[in-house]
Design a protein around this motif. Structure first.
Motif, mmCIF file in Angstrom:
data_model
loop_
_atom_site.group_PDB
_atom_site.id
_atom_site.type_symbol
_atom_site.label_atom_id
_atom_site.label_comp_id
_atom_site.label_asym_id
_atom_site.label_seq_id
_atom_site.Cartn_x
_atom_site.Cartn_y
_atom_site.Cartn_z
ATOM 1 N N ASP A 120 -3.310 -9.742 -13.474
ATOM 2 C CA ASP A 120 -4.286 -9.920 -12.554
ATOM 3 C C ASP A 120 -5.490 -10.499 -13.231
ATOM 4 N N GLN A 133 -3.045 -8.233 -5.540
ATOM 5 C CA GLN A 133 -1.960 -7.910 -6.635
ATOM 6 C C GLN A 133 -0.994 -7.045 -5.938
ATOM 7 N N ARG A 134 -1.634 -6.140 -4.884
ATOM 8 C CA ARG A 134 -0.696 -5.133 -4.306
ATOM 9 C C ARG A 134 0.065 -5.781 -3.625
ATOM 10 N N ILE A 137 2.924 -7.412 -5.722
ATOM 11 C CA ILE A 137 4.035 -6.271 -6.425
ATOM 12 C C ILE A 137 4.781 -5.783 -5.508
ATOM 13 N N ALA A 151 3.305 -4.099 -14.269
ATOM 14 C CA ALA A 151 2.033 -4.644 -13.345
ATOM 15 C C ALA A 151 0.795 -4.636 -14.434
ATOM 16 N N THR A 153 -3.065 -5.366 -16.015
ATOM 17 C CA THR A 153 -4.471 -5.444 -15.524
ATOM 18 C C THR A 153 -5.175 -5.975 -16.813
ATOM 19 N N ARG A 170 -7.195 0.155 -10.733
ATOM 20 C CA ARG A 170 -6.076 -0.824 -10.421
ATOM 21 C C ARG A 170 -4.748 -0.280 -10.744
ATOM 22 N N TYR A 174 -1.416 -0.473 -8.492
ATOM 23 C CA TYR A 174 -0.410 -1.269 -8.568
ATOM 24 C C TYR A 174 0.792 -0.112 -8.588
ATOM 25 N N ALA A 179 5.259 -0.620 -8.583
ATOM 26 C CA ALA A 179 5.476 -1.095 -9.963
ATOM 27 C C ALA A 179 5.913 -0.046 -10.906
#
Length: 272
Positions: A120, A133-134, A137, A151, A153, A170, A174, A179
């Motif tokens: 990210d 990001q969600r 993924i 995933a 961060t 975060r 994810y 993830a």
């Protein structure tokens, strides 16, 4: 068309996932070309990742700018032929549209790649919105369920004063989108590592930091995957320069290196 049957891809995904649930953490070395990956496989490393810095620097490009898609894909397609489980660092996905990222993931999975890192962090030092990001993924896992999505961060990588609360929000988000693991490079202190391990139900991956934290200590804290990142690439650069220097300075120490024939043989390490 894929070179591998769907059941083979699922079997390899399962094997890779199981490596994250053994008594000791998975030590994942990161390669930057065929020779480095093949040499690691020859030494017995079953799973190997790629390093985006190594791939970019070897091509004379900048890491993290989303400019090395072609180089990354070309390397991944070649490494997929090795008898090893390969996971690929695709930076932020080389595209803003979640569908495009999912299509790239599917291309890699069809070639035999078992996992990807999706980060990210952005080139300007900011973090991508959590919602974006969600979506990425979720799109990748929906398109390729048998691809291990790690995933990442960059809350502790890009910020001088990282916030553990932001990190936890975060990684939890994810995980909720499917993830298979979470990666927090720069996470080294005991309390923070323990907090992330306790907060998520998927394996935590951290970046090995020489001199700051040991493999054994990370194992005690519950870390399930330890990556070398660009460490091996940087060590190789240093070794190459020092070896060249030693040619004209006989008093300088030189380590024994692989023979010409041994390096030639690395080109033959393809999956049977």
């Amino acid at each position: 068309m894929s070179d591998f049957a769907p059941d083979d891809g699922f079997r390899r995904f399962q094997e890779f996932r199981e490596l994250h649930h053994r008594e000791q953490p998975l030590l994942l070395p990161n390669a930057w070309d065929h020779a480095s990956a093949a040499a690691l496989a020859a030494r017995g490393f079953r799973a190997i990742g790629t390093t985006s810095l190594g791939v970019a620097a070897a091509a004379g490009m900048v890491d993290g700018a989303g400019a090395t898609r072609a180089q990354t894909v070309a390397l991944a397609l070649g490494l997929a032929r090795l008898d090893a489980l390969i996971t690929v660092d695709i930076e932020g996905g080389f595209g803003e549209d979640p569908g495009d990222v999912a299509a790239l993931a599917a291309e890699l999975a069809d070639a035999g790649i078992v996992g990807v890192n999706i980060e990210d962090g952005r080139a300007d030092g900011s973090l991508a919105p959590v919602a974006r990001q969600r979506e990425v993924i979720a799109a990748v896992k929906e398109r390729v369920p048998h691809l291990f999505v790690n995933a990442r961060t960059d809350t502790h990588w890009l910020r001088e004063a990282p916030s553990l609360d932001v990190t936890l929000r975060r990684v939890e988000a994810y995980q909720q989108e499917g993830a298979d693991g979470v990666f927090v490079p720069g996470l080294v202190d005991d309390d923070s590592v323990r907090s992330v391990v306790e907060a998520v139900g998927v394996p935590l991956n951290v970046l090995f930091a020489p001199g700051r934290v040991s493999y054994d200590r990370l194992a005690e804290l519950g870390v399930r995957r330890i990556s070398t990142g660009s460490l091996l690439f940087r060590a190789a650069l240093d070794s190459a320069v020092e070896t060249a220097w030693a040619v004209a300075h006989p008093d300088a120490p030189v380590r024994e290196v692989p023979s010409y024939g041994e390096v030639q043989a690395l080109a033959e390490r393809f999956r049977g």
